[in-house]
Design an enzyme around this catalytic site. Structure first.
Site, PDB file in Angstrom:
ATOM      1  N   ASP A   1       0.848  -1.190   0.000  1.00  0.00           N
ATOM      2  CA  ASP A   1       0.000   0.000   0.000  1.00  0.00           C
ATOM      3  C   ASP A   1       0.884   1.240   0.000  1.00  0.00           C
ATOM      4  OD1 ASP A   1      -2.395   1.286  -0.173  1.00  0.00           O
ATOM      5  OD2 ASP A   1      -2.781   1.286   1.988  1.00  0.00           O
TER       6      ASP A   1
ATOM      7  N   GLU B   1     -10.773   3.729   3.703  1.00  0.00           N
ATOM      8  CA  GLU B   1      -9.857   4.569   2.927  1.00  0.00           C
ATOM      9  C   GLU B   1     -10.159   4.368   1.450  1.00  0.00           C
ATOM     10  OE1 GLU B   1      -5.762   3.954   4.139  1.00  0.00           O
ATOM     11  OE2 GLU B   1      -6.035   5.331   5.843  1.00  0.00           O
TER      12      GLU B   1
ATOM     13  N   ASP C   1      -9.137   0.314   1.984  1.00  0.00           N
ATOM     14  CA  ASP C   1      -8.167  -0.118   3.002  1.00  0.00           C
ATOM     15  C   ASP C   1      -8.788   0.158   4.375  1.00  0.00           C
ATOM     16  OD1 ASP C   1      -5.921  -0.686   4.520  1.00  0.00           O
ATOM     17  OD2 ASP C   1      -4.920   1.207   4.042  1.00  0.00           O
TER      18      ASP C   1
ATOM     19  N   ARG D   1      -8.533   3.133  13.574  1.00  0.00           N
ATOM     20  CA  ARG D   1      -7.710   4.314  13.877  1.00  0.00           C
ATOM     21  C   ARG D   1      -7.149   4.319  15.287  1.00  0.00           C
ATOM     22  NH1 ARG D   1      -6.355   5.535   8.899  1.00  0.00           N
ATOM     23  NH2 ARG D   1      -8.124   6.110   7.606  1.00  0.00           N
TER      24      ARG D   1
ATOM     25  N   GLN E   1      -4.340   1.924  15.311  1.00  0.00           N
ATOM     26  CA  GLN E   1      -3.250   2.524  14.535  1.00  0.00           C
ATOM     27  C   GLN E   1      -2.472   3.551  15.354  1.00  0.00           C
ATOM     28  OE1 GLN E   1      -4.695   4.404  10.952  1.00  0.00           O
ATOM     29  NE2 GLN E   1      -2.667   4.901  10.178  1.00  0.00           N
TER      30      GLN E   1
ATOM     31  N   THR F   1      -9.144  -5.882   3.519  1.00  0.00           N
ATOM     32  CA  THR F   1      -9.052  -4.890   2.441  1.00  0.00           C
ATOM     33  C   THR F   1     -10.022  -5.365   1.374  1.00  0.00           C
ATOM     34  OG1 THR F   1      -6.700  -4.530   2.913  1.00  0.00           O
ATOM     35  CG2 THR F   1      -7.515  -3.801   0.758  1.00  0.00           C
TER      36      THR F   1
HETATM   37 CA    CA Z   1      -4.071   3.027   2.962  1.00  0.00          CA
END
Ligand code: CA
Length: 440
Positions: free
Chosen positions: A138, A210, A244, A248, A251, A268
Site C-alpha cells: 500500500d 480509505e 483499506d 484508527r 493505529q 481490504t
Molecule cells: Ca491506505
C-alpha cells in the site's frame, strides 16, 4: 503514449443494448475483466467481460465461436478462470483480446447470435477476487490525505521531509483481501487512550474506510532487475477500487516506529472489475509538480510520464447505515476526489517498487493510498471528514457518524469522462461492518 485506436471511438455501439445507455459504467469502450459464476451455482469460476448490465462468459464464448489460433490461446486460461495466467502474458495479449472482443460486441457483428447465449446478467452473477493476490503493497500517494492525517497525528510536523522525494509505502497483507460484498468483521486490537495507564484489548471504536485505487501487476520482473519508469506501465495489468479498512485507535497506539500493522491487516476490499490501461487511455493527463516542490529523481522521471502519466478518474465514497437500508435510502455520498491529484503516477510506483531489485509478479497488488482532494470535505476517510472524530457527519436518516458502526456499508465508485470520449466506470466496491467476536 496516447494508445488510442478504434476501440475508443465514442460513437461505437454494442448489440448489447444496455451498453449503449449513457449512464452505464460498462460501454463497449471499457470491457473490464472479472472472475465470476452464476450465483448459487457450483459451476467453476470463469473470467467474464462486462458489457452493459451483462457479463460475457468467456468460458462459453470460447466454446460457442471460432476465434482464430491466437485469440483461442488467450481464451484458454480465461475460460479456466485463471486471470493471472492471462495477465502474465503482458500487454500484447490484453490489447489483442480487447480488439477482438470490441469487434465481436459491436452492432452488426456476425457473432451476435452465438454470443447472445454467453451473456449472464450481472445481477445473476457472483464474483470472486479477480485472481489470487500474490503480494500487496500500500502506497501513500495522496498528499492531501498525508498532510491532513499528519496534522491529526503530529500537529507540528504533518508532512515528513521524505514525502516529496520517496513514494512512501509499506508491505500490506494479501491474505485478508476480499471481493466487494464481503462483510468486514470489526477487529479487536490494543487500545490505549491518552490518559490510560495501560492498553487493553477491545473491538476498535474507530473503524474507518480509505478510498484508494488498486493496481494489479501483469507480467513481472526478475529479482535484481529494476523496471525502468519508461517500461513500468507494461507491467500494469489493470485497476480496481480498493478500500483499506483501518482501525484508527489501534493505529494510533501501534504505528510507531514501524508503521501500521493490525490496524490495517484485518480486511481490504477490492471491486470485482479490473479496468484495463487501454480503457483508461482517453483519460490520461499530464503529471505535474506544484511550483516549489522538488522534481522527481531521474529514475522516477520520463518525458512520457510528464506528458501523460497521470489519470483523470473521479472517485467517490457513499455511506449507508442499517437504518437507511431499512428505510430504502441509498448510499449517501460523503465526498468526491480525483486521482489526477495523486502525488505519484502508476509508472513511478512500479519503478520505485522495483528499483532496489524487488521482483513483482502476476497478481501482485499496489494500493494507491487514500485519495483525498485538496478542498474541504474531500477527505477520503472518516478520520479526515470528521476531523479525527470531533465533527460528526449528519446523514439523511438523521443519524450522525464519526466512525463506522456495525451494519454500516461503505461503497466506493469511480468513473472517467471528458468531451470526445465515452464515459466509463469501475462498478462498485462495497463492504459492511459486522460485530466483533467477543473480546478474548
Ligand atoms: Ca491506505
Amino acid at each position: 503514449m496516447s494508445g488510442l485506436d478504434d476501440t475508443h471511438d465514442p460513437a461505437l455501439r454494442s448489440w448489447v443494448e444496455s451498453a449503449n445507455d449513457p449512464a452505464t459504467d460498462f460501454p463497449i469502450q471499457n470491457l473490464p475483466f472479472a472472475r465470476f459464476r452464476r450465483a448459487g451455482s457450483s459451476e467453476a469460476w470463469r473470467i467474464g467481460v462486462a458489457i452493459g448490465d451483462q457479463v460475457l462468459d468467456l468460458c462459453l464464448a470460447r466454446e460457442q465461436c471460432s476465434w482464430g489460433r491466437v485469440a483461442s490461446a488467450w481464451l484458454v486460461p480465461l475460460a479456466a478462470g485463471d486471470l493471472a495466467a492471462f495477465m502474465a502474458l503482458g500487454p500484447g495479449a490484453r490489447r489483442g483480446l480487447r480488439a477482438v472482443l470490441s469487434v465481436a460486441l459491436r452492432e452488426g457483428s456476425d457473432r451476435r447470435a452465438a454470443l447472445e447465449a454467453c451473456l449472464v446478467p450481472q445481477s445473476a452473477a457472483e464474483f470472486a477476487l479477480p485472481c489470487r493476490i500474490g503480494d500487496y503493497t500500500d502506497f501513500y500517494t495522496g498528499i492531501h490525505h498525508a498532510t491532513a492525517v499528519g496534522k491529526l497525528f503530529r500537529p507540528d510536523n504533518p508532512l515528513l521531509p521524505n514525502y516529496r522525494w520517496v513514494p512512501i509505502g509499506y508491505h500490506g497483507r494479501a491474505s485478508s483481501i476480499v471481493v466487494s460484498g464481503t462483510p468486514v468483521r470489526r477487529p479487536l486490537g490494543q487500545l490505549k487512550g491518552p490518559d490510560d495507564a495501560a492498553p487493553h484489548l477491545a473491538p476498535t471504536q474507530r473503524l474507518d474506510h480509505e478510498l484508494e485505487l488498486g493496481f494489479l501487476i501483469g507480467s513481472g520482473n526478475a529479482q535484481g532487475e529494476p523496471v525502468p519508469v519508461t517500461q513500468a506501465e507494461d507491467h500494469w495489468f489493470g485497476t480496481v477500487l480498493l478500500n483499506d479498512w483501518s482501525a484508527r485507535d489501534v493505529q494510533a497506539w501501534e504505528y510507531q516506529p514501524l508503521g501500521p500493522f493490525l490496524s490495517k491487516n484485518f480486511a481490504t476490499t477490492i471491486s470485482p472489475w479490473v479496468v484495463t490501461p487501454e480503457a483508461l487511455a482517453p483519460f490520461r493527463v499530464a503529471f505535474e509538480r506544484l511550483a516549489g516542490d522538488p522534481q522527481p529523481l531521474p529514475y522516477l522521471d520520463s518525458p512520457g510520464n510528464r506528458a501523460a502519466g497521470a489519470f483523470d478518474i473521479v472517485l467517490e465514497v457513499g455511506l449507508q447505515t442499517a437504518r437507511m437500508r431499512e428505510a430504502g435510502l441509498p448510499h449517501q455520498r460523503l465526498m468526491q476526489s480525483n486521482f489526477r491529484d495523486s502525488y505519484w503516477t502508476i509508472a513511478q510506483l512500479i519503478a520505485h517498487h522495483t528499483v532496489g531489485g524487488c521482483n513483482l509478479g502476476a497478481g501482485d497488488l499496489l494500493g494507491s493510498g487514500t485519495q483525498s482532494g485538496p478542498g474541504e470535505g474531500q477527505g477520503g476517510s472518516l478520520l479526515e471528514l470528521t476531523q479525527g472524530g470531533r465533527q460528526p457527519i449528519t446523514l439523511a436518516s438523521g443519524e450522525t457518524r464519526t466512525f463506522l458502526q456495525d451494519g454500516d456499508s461503505i461503497e466506493l465508485r469511480a468513473h472517467c469522462e471528458r468531451p470526445g470520449a465515452r464515459r466509463i466506470g469501475f462498478g462498485c466496491c462495497e463492504g459492511h461492518a459486522i460485530a466483533a467476536v467477543k473480546p478474548l
